[in-house]
Design an enzyme around this catalytic site. Structure first.
Site, short mmCIF file in Angstrom:
data_model
loop_
_atom_site.label_atom_id
_atom_site.label_comp_id
_atom_site.label_asym_id
_atom_site.label_seq_id
_atom_site.Cartn_x
_atom_site.Cartn_y
_atom_site.Cartn_z
N ASP A 1 1.32 -8.86 1.37
CA ASP A 1 2.16 -7.85 2.05
C ASP A 1 2.51 -8.33 3.47
OD1 ASP A 1 3.44 -5.49 2.49
OD2 ASP A 1 1.64 -4.23 2.59
N VAL B 1 -7.29 -7.76 -1.54
CA VAL B 1 -7.95 -6.68 -0.81
C VAL B 1 -8.38 -5.54 -1.76
CG1 VAL B 1 -7.57 -4.88 0.94
CG2 VAL B 1 -6.67 -7.18 1.30
N ASN C 1 0.87 -1.19 0.00
CA ASN C 1 0.00 0.00 0.00
C ASN C 1 0.90 1.24 0.00
OD1 ASN C 1 0.65 0.80 2.76
ND2 ASN C 1 -0.53 -1.02 3.36
N1 AR6 Z 1 1.87 -15.73 -1.86
C1 AR6 Z 1 1.38 -15.44 -3.09
N2 AR6 Z 1 0.22 -14.80 -3.29
C2 AR6 Z 1 -0.48 -14.42 -2.18
C3 AR6 Z 1 -0.04 -14.68 -0.87
C4 AR6 Z 1 1.21 -15.37 -0.73
N3 AR6 Z 1 1.72 -15.66 0.46
N4 AR6 Z 1 -0.94 -14.18 0.01
C5 AR6 Z 1 -1.94 -13.64 -0.73
N5 AR6 Z 1 -1.67 -13.80 -2.05
P1 AR6 Z 1 -3.47 -8.85 -1.62
P2 AR6 Z 1 -3.85 -6.37 -3.15
C6 AR6 Z 1 -2.43 -13.38 -3.23
O1 AR6 Z 1 -4.72 -8.61 -0.89
O2 AR6 Z 1 -5.14 -6.83 -3.66
C7 AR6 Z 1 -2.49 -5.42 1.77
O3 AR6 Z 1 -3.10 -5.18 3.01
C8 AR6 Z 1 -3.89 -13.14 -3.01
O4 AR6 Z 1 -4.60 -14.37 -3.08
O5 AR6 Z 1 -2.30 -9.31 -0.86
O6 AR6 Z 1 -2.89 -5.73 -4.10
C9 AR6 Z 1 -1.60 -4.26 1.34
O7 AR6 Z 1 -0.96 -3.65 2.43
C10 AR6 Z 1 -4.21 -12.23 -4.18
O8 AR6 Z 1 -4.44 -12.99 -5.36
O9 AR6 Z 1 -2.98 -7.51 -2.41
C11 AR6 Z 1 -2.56 -3.34 0.68
O10 AR6 Z 1 -3.23 -2.55 1.61
C12 AR6 Z 1 -2.93 -11.44 -4.41
O11 AR6 Z 1 -1.94 -12.10 -3.65
C13 AR6 Z 1 -3.54 -4.26 0.02
O12 AR6 Z 1 -3.51 -5.46 0.78
C14 AR6 Z 1 -3.00 -10.00 -3.96
O13 AR6 Z 1 -3.79 -9.88 -2.79
C15 AR6 Z 1 -3.15 -4.60 -1.39
O14 AR6 Z 1 -4.17 -5.36 -1.97
#
Ligand code: AR6
Length: 385
Positions: A33, A119, A23
């Site tokens: 993250d 998210v 973020n």
């Molecule tokens: N390895 C690979 N992919 C993952 C993992 C992992 N360990 N964990 C989750 N994903 P998101 P965004 C996938 O929400 O939408 C955070 O709070 C997940 O299934 O992590 O860009 C940040 O600080 C999804 O497909 O990122 C920001 O505030 C993808 O990673 C916000 O979330 C991205 O999900 C960013 O949201």
């Protein structure tokens, strides 16, 4: 160059850099993250704090600290509203900027999660499409391996919807070949829009040429292929017919000049090996070596091993990747596999999927790999083999 889909936790992926979906504060959060910060240790947060923040669509880099990667590249994806607020362009620039930063730091491999697809609410299939297009565009001119990491089924919004179009016709093809029905619950896929650009079959293809199915998996050479062999591979004075089997085993005497000469004559039948045939095919197609390994989604070093180390035996998926990259026909592919000591087996789901595409006149390797991935099969071409 190589682009691979993998299913894993990105914090465990071995790559020079992994990308974080951060973020704008860079101070950590949930999703990927949170996982990256937890695995890297508190030093990561300190490094991020020192940078001070990152705008949407941009990227910054820190060391990987306790992670197995050298770097973490942090990029901030767009929050999805309705698709009409520049989300696609911003998402593409996340991938592009992260890749440029990786390149500037000498990374040979980078792993991405599906940025914004958690998210931030970007629809999974569309997010994957933007990722794929932007990464492939970048790789056209670069020697880098890029992994797109799918963490869980939810991240790819798995598909009940997949029972249409392409996937349906592939499933029908596989079922038709008599393999065990696939466990649809385990299947990971997006909707068909992830397979854009691929013509959809209204029904499963059949063995329309009436050719017998290769029950043993041994390649069946078409007349055209046999003619090709006769003209280009076999020595001109070589007899076409096979020697008849003797009724009883004949003694072979190593001290007999006649027996040794007979064996030598027989050995003249030896075909050109895989490596020689590969180089010949590249010439025939008017491609450069670099064009060939790019189209095969293959690492340059793997290609060079095949080219320069006559004893090196490439894996089957590497051979198939080269055949797909060279846009060989099904017969030509069977011939290449044969020369490398492999065959297409109708009891292998992966082989049937490749065969399905070859029968339809081929496809680019990324599309085939997406389908193999959706069916939990090993992908073609990689940095590893
Ligand atoms: N390895 C690979 N992919 C993952 C993992 C992992 N360990 N964990 C989750 N994903 P998101 P965004 C996938 O929400 O939408 C955070 O709070 C997940 O299934 O992590 O860009 C940040 O600080 C999804 O497909 O990122 C920001 O505030 C993808 O990673 C916000 O979330 C991205 O999900 C960013 O949201």
């Amino acid at each position: 160059m190589p682009f691979e889909l993998i299913r894993d936790d990105i914090t465990r992926v071995r790559a020079d850099a992994i990308v974080n979906a951060a973020n704008p504060s860079l101070l950590g959060g949930g999703g990927v993250d949170g996982a990256i910060h937890r695995a890297a240790g508190p030093e990561l947060k300190e490094a991020c704090r020192a940078i001070g923040g990152c705008k949407t669509g941009e990227a910054v880099i820190t060391p990987g600290f306790r992670l197995p990667c050298r770097y973490v590249i942090h990029t901030v994806g767009p929050v999805y509203q309705d698709g009409r607020h520049g989300e696609k362009e911003l998402l593409a620039s996340c991938y592009r900027n992260a890749l440029l930063l990786a390149e500037a730091h000498g990374c040979e491999s980078v792993a991405f999660p599906l940025i914004s697809a958690g998210v931030y609410g970007y629809p999974g299939e569309e997010a994957a499409q933007v990722a794929r297009d932007t990464i492939l565009d970048f790789l056209k001119t670069r020697d880098m391996t890029v992994f797109l990491v799918f963490y869980d089924s939810a991240s790819f919004r798995v598909g009940r919807q997949m029972a249409d179009g392409l996937m349906k016709s592939i499933q029908a093809y596989i079922d038709d070949a008599g393999t065990a029905p696939y466990d649809t619950e385990r299947r990971l896929s997006g909707r068909n829009d992830i397979f854009n650009g691929l013509p959809l079959a209204s029904q499963a293809p059949s063995y329309e040429d009436g050719a017998p199915r290769p029950a043993s998996g041994r390649p069946i050479k078409s007349r055209q292929t046999r003619r090709y062999f006769a003209e280009t591979v076999l020595a001109p004075d070589q007899p076409e017919e096979k020697a008849p089997y003797p009724a009883a085993p004949a003694a072979f005497r190593t001290d007999s000049a006649q027996d040794r000469a007979a064996l030598d004559r027989y050995l003249q039948r030896q075909d050109a090996g895989f490596r020689d045939m590969l180089l010949r095919r590249i010439d025939e197609k008017g491609m450069t070596d670099a064009e060939c390994y790019h189209c095969a989604n293959l690492d340059r070093r793997v290609f060079n091993k095949i080219k320069n180390q006559p004893d090196y035996r490439p894996g089957k998926t590497t051979v198939l990747a080269l055949c797909v990259g060279l846009r060989l026909t099904l017969d030509e592919t069977r011939d290449m596999l044969d020369r490398a000591g492999y065959s297409l087996s109708s009891s292998s789901k992966a082989d049937l999927i490749v065969e399905f595409f070859l029968r339809r006149g081929g496809s680019d390797i990324y599309t085939i790999n997406e389908v193999l991935f959706a069916y939990d099969q090993k992908l073609l071409g990689s940095a590893a083999e």
